[in-house]
Design an enzyme around this catalytic site. Structure first.
Site, PDB file in Angstrom:
ATOM      1  N   CYS A 155      33.745  38.866  -1.253  1.00  0.00           N
ATOM      2  CA  CYS A 155      33.778  40.436  -1.494  1.00  0.00           C
ATOM      3  C   CYS A 155      34.174  41.202  -0.167  1.00  0.00           C
ATOM      4  O   CYS A 155      33.608  40.863   1.011  1.00  0.00           O
ATOM      5  CB  CYS A 155      32.359  40.972  -1.869  1.00  0.00           C
TER       6      CYS A 155
ATOM      7  N   CYS B  74      29.077  46.573   1.286  1.00  0.00           N
ATOM      8  CA  CYS B  74      28.414  45.962   0.136  1.00  0.00           C
ATOM      9  C   CYS B  74      26.844  45.777   0.565  1.00  0.00           C
ATOM     10  O   CYS B  74      26.483  44.941   1.571  1.00  0.00           O
ATOM     11  CB  CYS B  74      29.100  44.651  -0.130  1.00  0.00           C
TER      12      CYS B  74
ATOM     13  N   CYS C  96      31.864  41.863  -7.486  1.00  0.00           N
ATOM     14  CA  CYS C  96      30.855  41.581  -6.743  1.00  0.00           C
ATOM     15  C   CYS C  96      29.804  41.808  -7.678  1.00  0.00           C
ATOM     16  O   CYS C  96      29.462  43.203  -8.007  1.00  0.00           O
ATOM     17  CB  CYS C  96      30.941  42.448  -5.692  1.00  0.00           C
TER      18      CYS C  96
ATOM     19  N   GLU D  43       0.871  -1.239  -0.096  1.00  0.00           N
ATOM     20  CA  GLU D  43      -0.117   0.038  -0.045  1.00  0.00           C
ATOM     21  C   GLU D  43       0.831   1.056  -0.017  1.00  0.00           C
ATOM     22  O   GLU D  43       2.196   1.078   0.429  1.00  0.00           O
ATOM     23  CB  GLU D  43      -0.915  -0.055   1.185  1.00  0.00           C
TER      24      GLU D  43
ATOM     25  N   LYS E   8      10.449   3.046   3.443  1.00  0.00           N
ATOM     26  CA  LYS E   8      10.822   4.327   3.126  1.00  0.00           C
ATOM     27  C   LYS E   8      11.448   4.967   1.684  1.00  0.00           C
ATOM     28  O   LYS E   8      12.652   4.249   1.597  1.00  0.00           O
ATOM     29  CB  LYS E   8      11.711   4.962   4.063  1.00  0.00           C
TER      30      LYS E   8
ATOM     31  N   CYS F  82      27.948  45.032  -5.291  1.00  0.00           N
ATOM     32  CA  CYS F  82      28.387  46.432  -5.221  1.00  0.00           C
ATOM     33  C   CYS F  82      29.708  46.514  -6.389  1.00  0.00           C
ATOM     34  O   CYS F  82      30.003  47.808  -6.223  1.00  0.00           O
ATOM     35  CB  CYS F  82      29.284  46.666  -3.787  1.00  0.00           C
TER      36      CYS F  82
ATOM     37  N   TYR G  72      -6.946   1.755   6.381  1.00  0.00           N
ATOM     38  CA  TYR G  72      -6.363   0.825   5.934  1.00  0.00           C
ATOM     39  C   TYR G  72      -5.976  -0.326   7.175  1.00  0.00           C
ATOM     40  O   TYR G  72      -5.535  -1.173   7.028  1.00  0.00           O
ATOM     41  CB  TYR G  72      -5.097   1.337   5.680  1.00  0.00           C
TER      42      TYR G  72
ATOM     43  N   LYS H  57       2.282   4.482   1.698  1.00  0.00           N
ATOM     44  CA  LYS H  57       2.211   4.966   2.840  1.00  0.00           C
ATOM     45  C   LYS H  57       1.654   6.544   2.956  1.00  0.00           C
ATOM     46  O   LYS H  57       2.692   7.374   2.144  1.00  0.00           O
ATOM     47  CB  LYS H  57       3.567   4.822   3.665  1.00  0.00           C
TER      48      LYS H  57
ATOM     49  N   ASP I 158       1.384  10.232   4.284  1.00  0.00           N
ATOM     50  CA  ASP I 158       2.118  11.249   4.952  1.00  0.00           C
ATOM     51  C   ASP I 158       0.826  12.066   5.527  1.00  0.00           C
ATOM     52  O   ASP I 158       0.960  13.351   5.128  1.00  0.00           O
ATOM     53  CB  ASP I 158       3.205  12.016   4.322  1.00  0.00           C
TER      54      ASP I 158
HETATM   55  S1  IVH Z   1      -1.176   0.258   8.540  1.00  0.00           S
HETATM   56  C1  IVH Z   1       0.366  -0.640  13.025  1.00  0.00           C
HETATM   57  N1  IVH Z   1      -1.161   1.449   6.249  1.00  0.00           N
HETATM   58  O1  IVH Z   1       2.067   5.366   8.912  1.00  0.00           O
HETATM   59  C2  IVH Z   1      -0.120   0.481  12.281  1.00  0.00           C
HETATM   60  N2  IVH Z   1      -0.362   2.826   8.320  1.00  0.00           N
HETATM   61  O2  IVH Z   1       4.856   5.577  10.169  1.00  0.00           O
HETATM   62  C3  IVH Z   1      -0.948   0.042  11.296  1.00  0.00           C
HETATM   63  N3  IVH Z   1       0.261   5.140   7.439  1.00  0.00           N
HETATM   64  O3  IVH Z   1       1.198   4.928  12.172  1.00  0.00           O
HETATM   65  C4  IVH Z   1      -0.892   1.148  10.189  1.00  0.00           C
HETATM   66  N4  IVH Z   1      -0.275   4.959   5.499  1.00  0.00           N
HETATM   67  O4  IVH Z   1      -0.397   6.179  10.508  1.00  0.00           O
HETATM   68  C5  IVH Z   1      -0.931   1.695   7.463  1.00  0.00           C
HETATM   69  N5  IVH Z   1      -1.292   2.305   4.080  1.00  0.00           N
HETATM   70  C6  IVH Z   1      -0.953   2.507   5.378  1.00  0.00           C
HETATM   71  C7  IVH Z   1      -0.522   3.758   5.909  1.00  0.00           C
HETATM   72  C8  IVH Z   1      -0.186   3.845   7.378  1.00  0.00           C
HETATM   73  C9  IVH Z   1       0.124   5.814   6.298  1.00  0.00           C
HETATM   74  C10 IVH Z   1       0.701   5.626   8.835  1.00  0.00           C
HETATM   75  C11 IVH Z   1       0.073   5.173  10.058  1.00  0.00           C
HETATM   76  C12 IVH Z   1       1.251   4.510  10.786  1.00  0.00           C
HETATM   77  C13 IVH Z   1       2.222   5.614  10.309  1.00  0.00           C
HETATM   78  C14 IVH Z   1       3.867   4.858  10.666  1.00  0.00           C
END
Ligand code: IVH
Length: 718
Positions: free
Chosen positions: A472, A477, A421, A127, A327, A424, A239, A129, A131
């Site tokens: 310079c 300046c 420069c 999935e 990441k 100046c 999720y 992730k 932010d």
């Molecule tokens: S599963 C045990 N799925 O990322 C936590 N988390 O850095 C189960 N997050 O605390 C979470 N997208 O807030 C899951 N597709 C995704 C996610 C996701 C973002 C967040 C979540 C988690 C944090 C960890």
């Protein structure tokens, strides 16, 4: 009721007024650190104490109440407005991985945990992730009854009302026979385009902008005024499940489709992978694709598909074993060099900046990247028209990391290096290195050659004969002066809100500001004559400048822009000297005695203070009432001194349940102790949390006193 009800309210003294102004400024500053930069400087408790004191003063003196006081505005001390709720099932975090090898290790660990043969593949779901901000949605008898933030994982804030503004969260869901509760977990996010629109509107209105969509989502969910929340188009993807007595599908992939059938928005960007190889292939595709989404993502989440296997793998105290985050690598992108701009810094160093074709990088569009200095430009051998790789590391400003030689066409043109420069017109200088420095570099080169520790860039750097900077040397300046003002006003220094580079340039062009001292002469009437200023923004700027007069000493010392005095030296100096007066009267010897201050810094400070114009600037600032707040850590340290910690050296290892490493370190330091990274004979105490390894063994071998977490907490008085 007493007669007091009819007595006139008490009049605040000047000291009360000053205190209120100071508290407001401090609270605003901490708000900005917390909400916009996610880098708080004080604990929640210290912050709450400031808000409580301000509330008390405003209550006592109605004349001092103000509609825009941080006590009245959301985002300032108002989290108390939300009830705290316990999570029926804790909201854990996720372990991180950064590359294919770590993913394979995790896959192998899963197989061992499940007792599978080494070559039995495990099915995974990949999935995106998101932010954003994690939330839990609780349904009882099919009705949405509670929405909560993650909080510390076991308790969060009840933000049900704010979540009601998100249209895609269903108000009611179907309830199967015999079921009662379903908690669904997901991520609230601020869609990128909407975020950019909102920030642009805030900028025009002279309001603080949010640093990124995640902070905007977090800040919005913390607002107490639901009407404002409703104006912001937050969205959500779900999720996971929390507490539930619903019959759930046997696989996670099936569970996501099931959530959708119930009316929840699950992210359509999901992929079922037959093995870890397919997962790794997916990570490669996403490294490229991640910028094409309408929301920010900082990686992928990989989950074991079978839910019974998820349960069997269980969780550590922090994270489930059946999931990992992958990441994304630090952002890199390719662009083209259009021209080179030469930037005059506050110390007179003239540095090259690459102007490039705009390119998306780590969630923003960039068209400028630093080339650092003349040496770096020469080392890279960049020519106009070259394809460049730019990278955004920890720093905010992207940098050019290399030229893609293979894409040269032959039409590239050399970069012109200026002789004068650009601001100046003074002749630029490039200082030769002195004999000591040349000798030092020769030694370092030899040492590295022997140790076989020499990359091309280092070799290039160590074989130069001149300083890497064009300089310079004209003290008058104007570009240098502007840079000094910018540095002084910057967030990390005096944090003068609303005084960024554009405004400073505007003020300079209008002839209003030539040096830091001029800032404190600015009046609202003068600002009102400039483009872009309205009554409110003019007043705000003058107030923000006024507020800066009592910034902590460390910020002021950093803001002065003394060569070699960075943020951390400034902090060391403030801690050691406490007040501006005592700093100004310090001898070079006293400076050298400060821990963290070496010869270069000490010499640079004495040099700065010896210059007549710098002395005059300081005198002028003080005439204007600039009185940096004395550093209180010295006094605080005295108050918290604790014989169990004072003067002793600590090492932290293993996992602590009750607090993070950083928090533990702060607690020790507060009590007069010191924390270092490795165990040696000088270590007095090793604090060993769960799963401590080699450090514990070494401490035992050396006979170092060892505390487990319980003993540590006891010593802290908890
Ligand atoms: S599963 C045990 N799925 O990322 C936590 N988390 O850095 C189960 N997050 O605390 C979470 N997208 O807030 C899951 N597709 C995704 C996610 C996701 C973002 C967040 C979540 C988690 C944090 C960890």
């Amino acid at each position: 009721m007493s007669d007091d009800l009819f007595a006139p309210p008490p009049e605040p003294t000047d000291a009360d007024k000053a205190r209120v102004a100071h508290l407001r400024a401090e609270i605003e500053r901490h708000n900005a650190l917390y909400y916009d930069r996610a880098a708080p400087e004080v604990s929640d408790r210290e912050y709450d104490a400031l808000v409580a004191e301000l509330e008390a003063l405003e209550g006592r003196f109605p004349a001092l109440a103000a509609p825009d006081s941080p006590t009245r505005r959301p985002g300032g001390g108002l989290q108390e407005g939300f009830a705290s709720v316990a999570h029926a099932v804790p909201m854990l975090s996720i372990q991180n991985t950064y590359n294919a090898d770590e993913l394979r290790e995790w896959d192998a660990r899963n197989r061992r945990g499940l007792g599978l043969e080494p070559d039995t593949p495990i099915e995974y779901v990949v999935e995106v992730k998101i932010d954003g901000v994690a939330v839990s949605l609780r349904y009882e008898q099919g009705r949405f009854v509670l929405g909560a933030t993650r909080g510390d994982g076991t308790r969060g804030d009840d933000i049900t009302q704010n979540l009601h503004t998100i249209a895609r969260i269903p108000r009611t869901i179907a309830v199967p026979a015999g079921a009662r509760v379903l908690e669904v977990r997901g991520e609230v996010y601020y869609p990128r385009q909407a975020f950019e629109r909102m920030n642009a509107a805030r900028e025009v209105a002279g309001q603080k902008t949010f640093a990124n969509p995640r902070n905007a989502a977090a800040g919005t969910l913390k607002l107490l005024d639901t009407r404002i929340v409703a104006e912001r188009p937050l969205d959500i993807f779900v999720y996971a499940a929390g507490e539930s007595d619903y019959p759930l599908p046997p696989t996670h992939f099936g569970f996501l489709a099931w959530l959708e059938a119930l009316g929840f928005p699950a992210n359509p960007e999901r992929q079922l992978c037959a093995s870890i190889d397919e997962v790794i292939a997916a990570t490669e595709v996403w490294e490229q694709r991640r910028h094409t989404l309408g929301y920010d993502t900082d990686g992928l989440v990989v989950k074991v598909n079978r839910r019974d296997w998820q349960a069997e793998l269980g969780a550590t105290s922090k994270a489930p074993r059946a999931l990992v985050a992958y990441k994304f690598s630090a952002g890199q992108a390719q662009s083209r060099l259009l021209s080179v701009e030469w930037n005059v810094g506050r110390t007179g160093a003239v540095t090259p900046v690459a102007i490039m074709e705009p390119v998306r990088l780590a969630g923003t569009t960039v068209e400028r990247a630093t080339l650092h200095n003349l040496d770096e430009l020469e080392f890279l051998g960049a020519r106009l028209g070259d394809a460049l790789i730019v990278e955004k590391g920890g720093e905010i400003i992207p940098k050019v990391v290399r030229v893609v030689d293979s894409l040269r066409t032959g039409a590239e043109q050399p970069v012109d290096v200026p002789r004068a420069c650009p601001s100046c017109g003074a002749q630029l200088e490039r200082k030769p290195l002195d004999a000591d420095e040349l000798a030092r570099r020769a030694r370092e080169l030899a040492r590295r050659e022997q140790a076989n520790d020499l990359d091309d860039r280092t070799r290039f750097r160590l074989t130069r004969t001149h300083e890497p900077f064009l300089l310079c040397v004209n003290a008058a300046c104007p570009a240098q002066a502007l840079e000094r003002i910018e540095h002084y006003a910057a967030r990390r220094a005096m944090d003068i809100d609303g005084l960024g580079p554009e405004r400073i340039a505007l003020l300079a062009d209008a002839g209003l500001v030539r040096s830091i001292g001029d800032l404190y002469d600015l009046r609202e009437e003068q600002l009102l004559e400039l483009p872009g200023f309205q009554e409110k923004s003019a007043r705000n700027l003058v107030e923000a400048i006024d507020d800066s007069k009592t910034r902590p000493l460390a910020r002021f010392l950093f803001g002065l822009g003394i060569r070699h005095v960075g943020e951390s030296s400034a902090r060391d100096l403030a801690r050691a000297f406490g007040t501006l007066d005592s700093f100004l009267s310090a001898t070079e010897e006293q400076l050298l005695a400060v821990e963290g201050i070496g010869e270069t810094v000490a010499a640079s400070i004495t040099d700065f203070l010896a210059h007549e114009e710098n002395r005059a600037l300081l005198a002028r600032l003080r005439e204007h009432g600039v009185e940096p707040a004395p550093d209180e850590t010295a006094a605080l340290r005295e108050a918290h001194r604790d014989p169990a910690f004072d003067g002793r050296t600590f090492v932290l290892t293993g996992e602590l349940e009750a607090m993070t490493r950083d928090a533990a370190k702060a607690e020790i330091e507060k009590r007069g102790g010191k924390v270092t990274g490795s165990v040696s004979k000088k270590t007095n105490v090793l604090v060993a949390g769960a799963n401590a390894g080699s450090k514990l063994a070494k401490a035992t071998e050396l006979g170092v006193e060892t505390w487990d977490e319980e003993a540590f907490l006891r010593a802290l008085g908890r």
